[in-house]
Design a protein around this motif. Structure first.
Motif, PDB file in Angstrom:
ATOM      1  N   LEU A 159       0.808  -1.226   0.000  1.00 55.64           N
ATOM      2  CA  LEU A 159       0.000   0.000   0.000  1.00 55.64           C
ATOM      3  C   LEU A 159       0.839   1.273   0.000  1.00 55.64           C
ATOM      4  CD1 LEU A 159      -2.765  -1.035   2.577  1.00 55.64           C
ATOM      5  CD2 LEU A 159      -3.078  -0.676   0.123  1.00 55.64           C
ATOM      6  N   HIS A 160       2.165   1.143   0.132  1.00 54.23           N
ATOM      7  CA  HIS A 160       3.006   2.324   0.327  1.00 54.23           C
ATOM      8  C   HIS A 160       4.073   2.435  -0.754  1.00 54.23           C
ATOM      9  CE1 HIS A 160       1.305   3.031   4.357  1.00 54.23           C
ATOM     10  NE2 HIS A 160       1.219   1.719   4.404  1.00 54.23           N
ATOM     11  N   ASP A 161       4.380   3.666  -1.143  1.00 52.55           N
ATOM     12  CA  ASP A 161       5.428   3.908  -2.133  1.00 52.55           C
ATOM     13  C   ASP A 161       6.824   3.837  -1.529  1.00 52.55           C
ATOM     14  OD1 ASP A 161       3.768   4.345  -4.363  1.00 52.55           O
ATOM     15  OD2 ASP A 161       3.390   6.406  -3.729  1.00 52.55           O
ATOM     16  N   ARG A 162       6.948   4.182  -0.262  1.00 55.44           N
ATOM     17  CA  ARG A 162       8.254   4.186   0.380  1.00 55.44           C
ATOM     18  C   ARG A 162       8.084   3.903   1.863  1.00 55.44           C
ATOM     19  NH1 ARG A 162      10.429  10.428   1.219  1.00 55.44           N
ATOM     20  NH2 ARG A 162       8.763  11.089   2.642  1.00 55.44           N
ATOM     21  N   LEU A 163       9.195   3.588   2.509  1.00 55.80           N
ATOM     22  CA  LEU A 163       9.205   3.402   3.950  1.00 55.80           C
ATOM     23  C   LEU A 163      10.464   4.021   4.525  1.00 55.80           C
ATOM     24  CD1 LEU A 163      11.455   1.016   4.092  1.00 55.80           C
ATOM     25  CD2 LEU A 163       9.516  -0.522   3.884  1.00 55.80           C
ATOM     26  N   ALA A 164      10.485   4.160   5.827  1.00 56.79           N
ATOM     27  CA  ALA A 164      11.651   4.692   6.526  1.00 56.79           C
ATOM     28  C   ALA A 164      12.462   3.524   7.072  1.00 56.79           C
ATOM     29  CB  ALA A 164      11.213   5.598   7.668  1.00 56.79           C
ATOM     30  N   PHE A 165      13.782   3.577   6.857  1.00 56.06           N
ATOM     31  CA  PHE A 165      14.690   2.594   7.434  1.00 56.06           C
ATOM     32  C   PHE A 165      15.306   3.155   8.703  1.00 56.06           C
ATOM     33  CE2 PHE A 165      15.219   0.964   2.938  1.00 56.06           C
ATOM     34  CZ  PHE A 165      14.672  -0.296   3.190  1.00 56.06           C
ATOM     35  N   THR A 166      15.400   2.302   9.720  1.00 54.38           N
ATOM     36  CA  THR A 166      16.135   2.655  10.931  1.00 54.38           C
ATOM     37  C   THR A 166      17.172   1.576  11.209  1.00 54.38           C
ATOM     38  OG1 THR A 166      14.544   1.554  12.407  1.00 54.38           O
ATOM     39  CG2 THR A 166      14.187   3.893  11.948  1.00 54.38           C
ATOM     40  N   LYS A 167      18.164   1.932  11.960  1.00 55.56           N
ATOM     41  CA  LYS A 167      19.182   0.976  12.415  1.00 55.56           C
ATOM     42  C   LYS A 167      19.489   1.333  13.860  1.00 55.56           C
ATOM     43  CE  LYS A 167      23.508  -1.136  10.851  1.00 55.56           C
ATOM     44  NZ  LYS A 167      22.918  -2.473  10.729  1.00 55.56           N
ATOM     45  N   GLY A 168      19.234   0.379  14.744  1.00 51.83           N
ATOM     46  CA  GLY A 168      19.365   0.694  16.154  1.00 51.83           C
ATOM     47  C   GLY A 168      18.411   1.779  16.592  1.00 51.83           C
ATOM     48  N   GLY A 169      17.294   1.870  15.898  1.00 51.75           N
ATOM     49  CA  GLY A 169      16.292   2.873  16.218  1.00 51.75           C
ATOM     50  C   GLY A 169      16.566   4.251  15.656  1.00 51.75           C
ATOM     51  N   VAL A 170      17.677   4.402  14.928  1.00 49.60           N
ATOM     52  CA  VAL A 170      18.056   5.711  14.388  1.00 49.60           C
ATOM     53  C   VAL A 170      17.698   5.765  12.908  1.00 49.60           C
ATOM     54  CG1 VAL A 170      19.969   7.298  13.965  1.00 49.60           C
ATOM     55  CG2 VAL A 170      19.927   5.912  16.062  1.00 49.60           C
ATOM     56  N   PHE A 171      17.040   6.829  12.508  1.00 51.17           N
ATOM     57  CA  PHE A 171      16.604   6.992  11.126  1.00 51.17           C
ATOM     58  C   PHE A 171      17.802   6.995  10.176  1.00 51.17           C
ATOM     59  CE2 PHE A 171      15.491  10.035   7.630  1.00 51.17           C
ATOM     60  CZ  PHE A 171      14.566   9.224   6.990  1.00 51.17           C
ATOM     61  N   GLN A 172      17.707   6.152   9.107  1.00 52.56           N
ATOM     62  CA  GLN A 172      18.783   6.036   8.126  1.00 52.56           C
ATOM     63  C   GLN A 172      18.427   6.657   6.778  1.00 52.56           C
ATOM     64  OE1 GLN A 172      21.839   4.306   9.044  1.00 52.56           O
ATOM     65  NE2 GLN A 172      20.778   4.743  10.983  1.00 52.56           N
ATOM     66  N   GLY A 173      17.153   6.816   6.512  1.00 54.34           N
ATOM     67  CA  GLY A 173      16.713   7.330   5.220  1.00 54.34           C
ATOM     68  C   GLY A 173      15.490   6.584   4.736  1.00 54.34           C
ATOM     69  N   PHE A 174      14.992   6.997   3.585  1.00 49.07           N
ATOM     70  CA  PHE A 174      13.812   6.363   2.996  1.00 49.07           C
ATOM     71  C   PHE A 174      14.228   5.371   1.913  1.00 49.07           C
ATOM     72  CE2 PHE A 174      11.989  10.412   4.526  1.00 49.07           C
ATOM     73  CZ  PHE A 174      10.925   9.913   5.268  1.00 49.07           C
ATOM     74  N   GLY A 175      13.406   4.351   1.739  1.00 48.78           N
ATOM     75  CA  GLY A 175      13.611   3.385   0.669  1.00 48.78           C
ATOM     76  C   GLY A 175      12.352   3.243  -0.158  1.00 48.78           C
ATOM     77  N   ALA A 176      12.516   3.176  -1.483  1.00 47.61           N
ATOM     78  CA  ALA A 176      11.366   3.005  -2.375  1.00 47.61           C
ATOM     79  C   ALA A 176      10.943   1.547  -2.394  1.00 47.61           C
ATOM     80  CB  ALA A 176      11.719   3.465  -3.781  1.00 47.61           C
TER      81      ALA A 176
END
Length: 351
Positions: free
Chosen positions: A326-343
């Motif tokens: 249902l989504h075009d992109r999501l947010a990636f985190t690592k150790g709870g820290v935002f890393q960026g968006f992924g398509a």
């Protein structure tokens, strides 16, 4: 960017949990002597498919041609489409894929076999897996004789190669069917090179249930409320959550969040395993009871503590695969820290 500043609703994937889930499944397959061919229908993201292959996966599984085209464009060159392909237009697209990747297709009828044959004659030989049903009531032939008939036809048809068998989900009945079927195939010189089974909930029992040589699993990369209920995973193994915000508290026992049916799937939990459309880790007794397009109605009547307007909540979906789509992109985190968006590059590819 601070994760707390991302506007909601937003799907969020924790990469440390993803990595742990991928390694756990690959390690199981390596110990069991089963090739892993993960199904990308869950994540639909080429970079995650490449990571699965880096860790040891044989190739990938796609459900539709559109997904396979996206993955081939990203350089993945060993693809199974676990879905019957029917029609001339699809034959031409499959032929184009066969020119740049090793392609296999599952099927359960002669019309689909003719489509794959047409594609194979144009683009290069394509492997065929004959699908049989073990009680799911979906695609798959329902008798040993039908498997034999299609296997013989594949052997004798130009442009295709009989590579073996496919089943979903693997269960005790799968083993019973194979014990009857395999000696008869071998007697005709049709010993399957591949016996492909699928299903995340009982994946770690695959070697006990049937002599499959290849495992197709998708949900394991993220896990969800259903895999937890099935005993396959714990809440700590759920990498995918949807972050939402409480936007209204019209009654003490009711919260409205900014996400409805355009964000969450309406898939219900199996009977007796939970109510509502998602699980709230911070409020385990809350229930996403109803949804309209943009509103989620959360029943708080069983909660001791209750969220307030403006509070951000995490929700683990019942079934993550359709939610991802249902989504075009999501947010990636690592150790709870935002890393960026992924398509989510292969989302919406229903053809």
């Amino acid at each position: 960017m601070d994760l707390a500043l991302l506007e909601t609703p937003v799907p969020v994937v924790e990469l440390d949990i993803v990595e742990r889930n991928l390694r756990r499944m690959q390690d199981y397959c390596d110990r069991a002597g089963i090739a892993l061919r993960p199904h990308i229908k869950t994540h639909k993201i080429p970079s995650l498919a490449h990571r699965q292959i880096e860790l040891g996966a044989r190739g990938i599984t796609c459900q539709k041609l559109g997904e396979a085209e996206v993955m081939a464009d990203a350089g993945i060159d060993d693809i199974l489409i676990s879905y019957p392909i029917v029609g001339q237009g699809k034959a031409l697209r499959l032929a184009a894929l066969a020119r740049r990747a090793t392609m296999r297709v599952s099927l359960d009828n002669p019309v689909a076999l003719a489509t794959v044959s047409e594609a194979g004659r144009i683009g290069g030989e394509i492997g065929v897996l004959v699908e049989f049903d073990s009680g799911n009531g979906r695609t798959g032939v329902t008798s040993v004789e039908e498997v034999l008939t299609l296997a013989r036809a594949a052997r004798d048809t130009d442009g295709v190669r009989f590579d073996g068998l496919m089943n979903y989900p693997v269960n005790a009945r799968t083993g019973e069917i194979l014990r009857e079927l395999l000696p008869r195939l071998e007697a005709e010189g049709l010993k399957p090179a591949i016996i492909s089974g699928g299903g995340t909930p009982q994946a770690f029992r695959t070697h006990e249930m049937a002599p499959v040589t290849e495992l197709r699993v998708g949900t394991y990369i993220y896990n969800d409320r259903m895999t937890v209920a099935a005993g396959h995973a714990s809440w700590e193994d759920c990498a995918y959550t949807v972050h939402v915000t409480v936007i209204s508290r019209p009654r003490p026992e009711l919260a409205i969040v900014d996400a409805g049916s355009k964000v969450f799937s309406s898939d219900p939990m199996p009977a007796g395993t939970g109510e509502g459309h998602g699980y709230f880790p911070a409020y385990p007794q809350a229930k996403l009871a109803k949804m309209s397009e943009e509103h989620g109605m959360v029943d708080l009547s069983a909660c001791g503590e209750r969220p307030q307007i403006g509070e951000r909540l995490r929700v683990i979906p019942n079934h993550v695969c359709p939610v991802s789509n249902l989504h075009d992109r999501l947010a990636f985190t690592k150790g709870g820290v935002f890393q960026g968006f992924g398509a989510i590059a292969a989302r919406g590819r229903s053809q």
